[in-house]
Design a protein around this motif. Sequence first.
Motif, mmCIF file in Angstrom:
data_model
loop_
_atom_site.group_PDB
_atom_site.id
_atom_site.type_symbol
_atom_site.label_atom_id
_atom_site.label_comp_id
_atom_site.label_asym_id
_atom_site.label_seq_id
_atom_site.Cartn_x
_atom_site.Cartn_y
_atom_site.Cartn_z
ATOM 1 N N VAL A 189 18.199 -12.246 -3.466
ATOM 2 C CA VAL A 189 18.511 -13.511 -2.766
ATOM 3 C C VAL A 189 17.281 -14.101 -2.098
ATOM 4 O O VAL A 189 17.278 -15.279 -1.723
ATOM 5 N N ARG A 190 16.222 -13.310 -1.939
ATOM 6 C CA ARG A 190 15.002 -13.802 -1.303
ATOM 7 C C ARG A 190 14.066 -14.483 -2.297
ATOM 8 O O ARG A 190 13.032 -15.028 -1.904
ATOM 9 N N LEU A 191 14.429 -14.466 -3.568
ATOM 10 C CA LEU A 191 13.585 -15.088 -4.596
ATOM 11 C C LEU A 191 13.828 -16.589 -4.662
ATOM 12 O O LEU A 191 14.973 -17.033 -4.687
ATOM 13 N N GLY A 192 12.748 -17.358 -4.709
ATOM 14 C CA GLY A 192 12.873 -18.776 -5.015
ATOM 15 C C GLY A 192 13.241 -18.945 -6.474
ATOM 16 O O GLY A 192 13.174 -17.997 -7.270
ATOM 17 N N ALA A 193 13.603 -20.169 -6.852
ATOM 18 C CA ALA A 193 14.089 -20.412 -8.213
ATOM 19 C C ALA A 193 13.059 -20.011 -9.268
ATOM 20 O O ALA A 193 13.401 -19.380 -10.279
ATOM 21 N N GLU A 194 11.790 -20.356 -9.060
ATOM 22 C CA GLU A 194 10.770 -20.049 -10.068
ATOM 23 C C GLU A 194 10.513 -18.547 -10.137
ATOM 24 O O GLU A 194 10.314 -17.992 -11.231
ATOM 25 N N ASP A 195 10.503 -17.876 -8.975
ATOM 26 C CA ASP A 195 10.288 -16.435 -8.980
ATOM 27 C C ASP A 195 11.495 -15.706 -9.561
ATOM 28 O O ASP A 195 11.345 -14.673 -10.220
ATOM 29 N N GLU A 231 2.970 -12.961 -17.278
ATOM 30 C CA GLU A 231 3.766 -13.830 -16.410
ATOM 31 C C GLU A 231 2.956 -14.121 -15.141
ATOM 32 O O GLU A 231 2.736 -13.234 -14.320
ATOM 33 N N PRO A 232 2.498 -15.353 -14.957
ATOM 34 C CA PRO A 232 1.586 -15.661 -13.850
ATOM 35 C C PRO A 232 2.193 -15.458 -12.465
ATOM 36 O O PRO A 232 1.449 -15.253 -11.494
ATOM 37 N N ARG A 233 3.493 -15.486 -12.332
ATOM 38 C CA ARG A 233 4.115 -15.326 -11.021
ATOM 39 C C ARG A 233 4.393 -13.861 -10.685
ATOM 40 O O ARG A 233 4.880 -13.549 -9.591
ATOM 41 N N ALA A 234 4.096 -12.960 -11.609
ATOM 42 C CA ALA A 234 4.348 -11.534 -11.399
ATOM 43 C C ALA A 234 3.058 -10.811 -11.045
ATOM 44 O O ALA A 234 2.006 -11.057 -11.639
ATOM 45 N N THR A 235 3.144 -9.915 -10.070
ATOM 46 C CA THR A 235 2.042 -9.015 -9.746
ATOM 47 C C THR A 235 2.542 -7.595 -9.944
ATOM 48 O O THR A 235 3.394 -7.110 -9.180
ATOM 49 N N LEU A 236 2.047 -6.928 -10.976
ATOM 50 C CA LEU A 236 2.477 -5.569 -11.285
ATOM 51 C C LEU A 236 1.959 -4.617 -10.217
ATOM 52 O O LEU A 236 0.755 -4.531 -9.970
ATOM 53 N N ARG A 237 2.864 -3.903 -9.567
ATOM 54 C CA ARG A 237 2.491 -2.971 -8.498
ATOM 55 C C ARG A 237 2.544 -1.520 -8.943
ATOM 56 O O ARG A 237 1.809 -0.687 -8.437
ATOM 57 N N GLY A 238 3.433 -1.214 -9.859
ATOM 58 C CA GLY A 238 3.542 0.163 -10.313
ATOM 59 C C GLY A 238 4.124 0.232 -11.704
ATOM 60 O O GLY A 238 5.065 -0.499 -12.019
ATOM 61 N N LEU A 239 3.559 1.074 -12.544
ATOM 62 C CA LEU A 239 4.068 1.323 -13.887
ATOM 63 C C LEU A 239 3.893 2.806 -14.171
ATOM 64 O O LEU A 239 2.779 3.283 -14.387
ATOM 65 N N ASP A 240 4.985 3.526 -14.142
ATOM 66 C CA ASP A 240 4.946 4.969 -14.327
ATOM 67 C C ASP A 240 5.868 5.365 -15.459
ATOM 68 O O ASP A 240 7.015 4.907 -15.533
ATOM 69 N N ILE A 241 5.365 6.204 -16.347
ATOM 70 C CA ILE A 241 6.148 6.712 -17.469
ATOM 71 C C ILE A 241 6.068 8.231 -17.401
ATOM 72 O O ILE A 241 4.998 8.821 -17.609
ATOM 73 N N VAL A 242 7.193 8.864 -17.078
ATOM 74 C CA VAL A 242 7.197 10.291 -16.769
ATOM 75 C C VAL A 242 8.391 10.977 -17.421
ATOM 76 O O VAL A 242 9.319 10.333 -17.904
ATOM 77 N N GLN A 243 8.356 12.306 -17.413
ATOM 78 C CA GLN A 243 9.484 13.076 -17.910
ATOM 79 C C GLN A 243 10.713 12.737 -17.070
ATOM 80 O O GLN A 243 10.638 12.625 -15.849
ATOM 81 N N ALA A 244 11.851 12.555 -17.729
ATOM 82 C CA ALA A 244 13.000 11.926 -17.082
ATOM 83 C C ALA A 244 13.547 12.683 -15.879
ATOM 84 O O ALA A 244 14.022 12.059 -14.931
ATOM 85 N N GLU A 245 13.494 14.000 -15.870
ATOM 86 C CA GLU A 245 14.099 14.743 -14.767
ATOM 87 C C GLU A 245 13.081 15.265 -13.765
ATOM 88 O O GLU A 245 13.320 15.217 -12.558
ATOM 89 N N GLY A 268 6.090 -12.440 -2.965
ATOM 90 C CA GLY A 268 6.181 -11.573 -1.800
ATOM 91 C C GLY A 268 7.380 -10.642 -1.782
ATOM 92 O O GLY A 268 7.540 -9.847 -0.854
ATOM 93 N N VAL A 269 8.227 -10.715 -2.808
ATOM 94 C CA VAL A 269 9.413 -9.855 -2.890
ATOM 95 C C VAL A 269 9.158 -8.770 -3.934
ATOM 96 O O VAL A 269 8.895 -9.071 -5.094
#
Length: 279
Positions: A189-195, A231-245, A268-269
């Motif tokens: 709900v804190r996202l603006g329409a474009e975000d 996507e110019p409005r996105a800032t990737l903060r974390g990308l982790d690919i790990v064993q599922a358990e 900012g969200v």
Amino acid sequence: MKVVRTITECREVVAGFRQANETVGLVPTMGFLHAGHMELVATAKARTDRVAVTIFVNPSQFGDASDLDSYPRDEERDLAMLREAGVDLVLIPEVIDVYPEGDETIVETTRMANILHGEVRPGHFRGVTTVVARLFNFVQPDVACFGEKDYQQLQVIKRMTKDLAFPIDVIGVPIVREDDGLAMSSRNVRLGAEDREAALVLSRSLNAADALADKTIEGLREIIAHTINAEPRATLRGLDIVQAETLADLSGPLTSPAAVMLSAEFGGVLLLDQRVIAP
């Protein structure tokens, strides 16, 4: 539906359930409920005789005080949704009840809390396990339901529950998504329409990874990062690919299920998304 605000009242209600030989399911929440929370409630109802929900915006898992202050709240709406869903007990404690004056005790998984998203948000999972351990103690349920969207959180709680020998079955419930694919979250709900439109890149990147014919960890990482960074409005903060358990590191060809965990910021969200991808 019984609404209580003290631990003593909560325990009295649960004691009544126990006297009737009824099992109890727990759904811990921070309020501002949505359909994803209702899926947790439905899962708990299917497995137990009585369902308890807690509503508590936990200060110890917020690194930024302004983020805590801005977290959306709507108690009246939440209670209406829970009443309609057939919840039996709602506990809405005060901070002083959960964290008594002068309290010194924390609960922490030493490895799982400090890797992956834990590196991005230091202390976050310590706050989660500390409050969940206390909520488990307040309600003493047979079953507790958590969403898979917060995948690392789910695995951390499962580890804590096992290590501390809580007699509780911790159940992960699949992500509930909006019609366009966005994972449901109280933060949406804190996202603006474009975000809000831009945030669809999270599920789109997971779809692209899942569709790869020749799956390697490096290939999954490359296509997800490329999709989000485009996507110019996105800032990737974390990308982790790990064993599922175990959340252990993976590399090379995908030979067993891998959990892909994303965090990205939109205006900012900070939003999370997740998927377990099979070979």
